[in-house]
Design a protein around this motif. Sequence first.
Motif, PDB file in Angstrom:
ATOM      1  N   GLU A 156      -4.949 -11.370  -1.857  1.00 10.46           N
ATOM      2  CA  GLU A 156      -6.364 -11.732  -1.678  1.00 10.46           C
ATOM      3  C   GLU A 156      -6.817 -11.446  -0.243  1.00 10.46           C
ATOM      4  N   GLU A 157      -5.996 -11.812   0.727  1.00  2.93           N
ATOM      5  CA  GLU A 157      -6.352 -11.544   2.136  1.00  2.93           C
ATOM      6  C   GLU A 157      -6.509 -10.046   2.392  1.00  2.93           C
ATOM      7  N   LEU A 158      -5.636  -9.276   1.781  1.00  2.00           N
ATOM      8  CA  LEU A 158      -5.654  -7.833   2.031  1.00  2.00           C
ATOM      9  C   LEU A 158      -6.867  -7.191   1.360  1.00  2.00           C
ATOM     10  N   ILE A 159      -7.229  -7.702   0.186  1.00  2.63           N
ATOM     11  CA  ILE A 159      -8.433  -7.189  -0.481  1.00  2.63           C
ATOM     12  C   ILE A 159      -9.666  -7.541   0.350  1.00  2.63           C
ATOM     13  N   GLU A 160      -9.638  -8.731   0.935  1.00  2.00           N
ATOM     14  CA  GLU A 160     -10.761  -9.145   1.783  1.00  2.00           C
ATOM     15  C   GLU A 160     -10.867  -8.240   3.016  1.00  2.00           C
ATOM     16  N   ASP A 161      -9.732  -7.881   3.603  1.00  2.00           N
ATOM     17  CA  ASP A 161      -9.738  -6.909   4.705  1.00  2.00           C
ATOM     18  C   ASP A 161     -10.401  -5.610   4.257  1.00  2.00           C
ATOM     19  N   LEU A 162      -9.989  -5.159   3.109  1.00  2.00           N
ATOM     20  CA  LEU A 162     -10.503  -3.899   2.572  1.00  2.00           C
ATOM     21  C   LEU A 162     -12.019  -3.983   2.400  1.00  2.00           C
ATOM     22  N   ARG A 163     -12.467  -5.108   1.831  1.00  2.00           N
ATOM     23  CA  ARG A 163     -13.896  -5.307   1.591  1.00  2.00           C
ATOM     24  C   ARG A 163     -14.669  -5.254   2.904  1.00  2.00           C
ATOM     25  N   LYS A 164     -14.096  -5.825   3.951  1.00  2.00           N
ATOM     26  CA  LYS A 164     -14.794  -5.925   5.237  1.00  2.00           C
ATOM     27  C   LYS A 164     -14.581  -4.706   6.123  1.00  2.00           C
ATOM     28  N   GLY A 165     -13.857  -3.710   5.618  1.00  5.07           N
ATOM     29  CA  GLY A 165     -13.639  -2.517   6.439  1.00  5.07           C
ATOM     30  C   GLY A 165     -12.630  -2.731   7.549  1.00  5.07           C
ATOM     31  N   ARG A 166     -11.786  -3.758   7.444  1.00  4.93           N
ATOM     32  CA  ARG A 166     -10.734  -3.979   8.442  1.00  4.93           C
ATOM     33  C   ARG A 166      -9.486  -3.253   7.956  1.00  4.93           C
TER      34      ARG A 166
END
Lengths: 320, 320
Positions: A53-63
Motif C-alpha cells: 500500500e505504501e509503495l502504491i501510494e508513492d507511485l500515485r504521488k510520483g515519488r
Amino acid sequence: MRSDIYIHHYELVSRFGLNSRSDRTRHKGVLIKIGDGVGCIHPWRELGDPSLEELIEDLRKGRFFRPLVRSAIKCAMVDGRARSQGVSVFDKVEVPRSHATIVGGSERIEEAVAAGFEVVKMKAGRRVAEEVELLNAMHERYPNLRWRLDFNNVLDGGGIRSFIKSLSDGLRAKIDFLEDPCEANDRDWAGIRSLYGIPLAVDRKVEEARGQFTYAIAKPALDDITPLCARAMIEGWELVFTSYMDHPIGQCYAAWCSGKVEKRFYGLEDPVAGLMTHGLFEPDAFIERMGDPSPQWQSPGGTGFGFDDLLEDVKWEKLK
Amino acid sequence: MRSDIYIHHYELVSRFGLNSRSDRTRHKGVLIKIGDGVGCIHPWRELGDPSLEELIEDLRKGRFFRPLVRSAIKCAMVDGRARSQGVSVFDKVEVPRSHATIVGGSERIEEAVAAGFEVVKMKAGRRVAEEVELLNAMHERYPNLRWRLDFNNVLDGGGIRSFIKSLSDGLRAKIDFLEDPCEANDRDWAGIRSLYGIPLAVDRKVEEARGQFTYAIAKPALDDITPLCARAMIEGWELVFTSYMDHPIGQCYAAWCSGKVEKRFYGLEDPVAGLMTHGLFEPDAFIERMGDPSPQWQSPGGTGFGFDDLLEDVKWEKLK
C-alpha cells in the motif's frame, strides 16, 4: 501529453514458505503500466520492505525514489521503449546461467538435476537436522552438484558453525557459498569472510557485513545497478544477480539487467546467477509462458519483456 | 581485482556570483577517478547540497546513494567504459542546442548574440531595477532574442508580479519561462502555472511546486534520469537539461545524458537546453578545451568524456 499510471493486483501462490523468516504462501504484488511499459512491485515485508500500500501510494504521488518503485519504473521504461520499437529486450543480451532455487526436499532436487541444473540454492537454518541429513544424502547421490545455502540470518555464529561441521568434507567442498549465515553483529562475524573454507555471501546488509564476504547478491528489483557494480569493482566483490521471487515480469527485468551489465569492464567474474524462480509458484499463464525452469535463461519472446498477448487480457486500474 | 578511488581537488573561479543566493566566485569540487573513469562532485552549499567533505567521506565509505556522489559514479563508469573501448561517448549522440547562461550586463549579452545564441538565461531578482532596465534595453536592441529568467526564489509573489509588469509587452512575449519565481508556499503560488502568460519553470523543489509549472530543470549531476523522465511523461512536464555549473567533465556528462534520453519515447519536446556553462569561469586547460561557448554542443574529442592528455597531468590522491 500526459501518460496515466495503471496497476493490476496479482497474487502468486507458492508451494512452501519462500524464505527462512516466514511460512507465507500467498504473495501479493502489483503490475504497473505507464504507456505500454510494464513493471512489477513485489515487496517482502518479512525482509524489511515497505507495504504494498505504501509503495502504491508513492507511485500515485510520483515519488519514484524508493528502491522497489524506482526499479519498477525503470523496468516499465525499458519495456515500453522496446515495445514501441517492436523488439524484444533480450535481443543480443546474454543472460548468465542460473542455479535452481529449491524449497522442499529431495524430490525438488531430483527435478533440478533432471532439468540440468549444476547448482542448487536452498534455504537453510530453520530445520537444521533435516537439512543436514538431506544435504549429506543428496551429495552422496549427486557428488558433482554444487550448493548455495541461504540462512537469512536465522542462526547465530555457534549455530552456523555446528551446521557446517555436520556436513561431510566432500559436501563442504561443493558449497559455492553460505548466504547471510548469521547477523553481522554476531561476535563470530569479524574476520570470518569464509567459514571452514566456504566463501560467504551477503544479501541485504552489505554495510553491516563490513566486507566479510566474497559474494554480494545483486537484485535489480532493489538495487541501483551501476553504483552497485562500481562498488563491487572497488571492494573486490563478486555479484550474484538474482530475481526477487516476484512476477515473471520482474524476473525478466532481473535477467535482462544481469545480461546487460558489462562484467568485463567491472572486473566481475559472472558467477552462476539466481534468475530462475518462477518454478516456486503455482502455474498461471505468465508462469507457464516462462517454460520449465532450466539453468539456461529462455526469453519469453514477444516485444519488450514479452507476454504481449497475456498483458492484453490484464484488467488495469487507473491509479489517479 | 580491486580498483581504488582517486580524487583531485579543483577550484573554478567565476567572474561574478553564479546564483541569486550568493556572491561567491571561488568554487571547489573534486574530480574522481575509478579505474580509467572520471567524474566530478561539485556541491552548491547555498542551494542545499551537502559539503564537499561529507560527499568525499561518502565516497571513501562506498556510500554511493546521495545524488551528487551517485551521479559522479555513474559518470565515471560511462567514461571508463568508453575509454577502455577507445571511443568517445559522444559518437552518435545528438546533444540539444543550449541557451547562453549569462551573469553580468549588456556586454555578456552582446557576446552571446555574437556567438549565435538565440536564448539567454539570466539570474534575476536581486537588483530588480537594474535588471528590468537591462532587459528592456536588450529587447529593443535584439527583438528576436528569447529569455529565461532564474529568480532562485529570492522574490515573493508580489515582487515577481511587479517585476513582470515592468517589462514591455513585446519583451514578455519573448520570455521562455520564469524559473523559481518565488517560494511555492507563497500565497500567490496556487493556480499560477503561468504569470501574465509566461510559463514557469522549477529547478529543485518540484514536489513543493505542486505541478504549477511547465518546465522542470533536469540536472544529470543530481537527478536519476530515467525516473525523472517517467515522471515528466506522467505529469506532462517538459525537461530542460542543464549542467551544474561544474567542472567541464560534469558539463560533458550532463550534455551526454541529455543527448542519450529518448525524448520521443517519453513524449518530451526537447526544448533548448542549458549545457553551456564553462564560459562563466576563468579559463584553465579544461575550460579552454571546451572551446568558445556556442549554442551548438562541441565534443571535446578524445575517448570517454575527453580531455585524455589533460587528465594524464592531473595529480591524483588515493582516497583510502
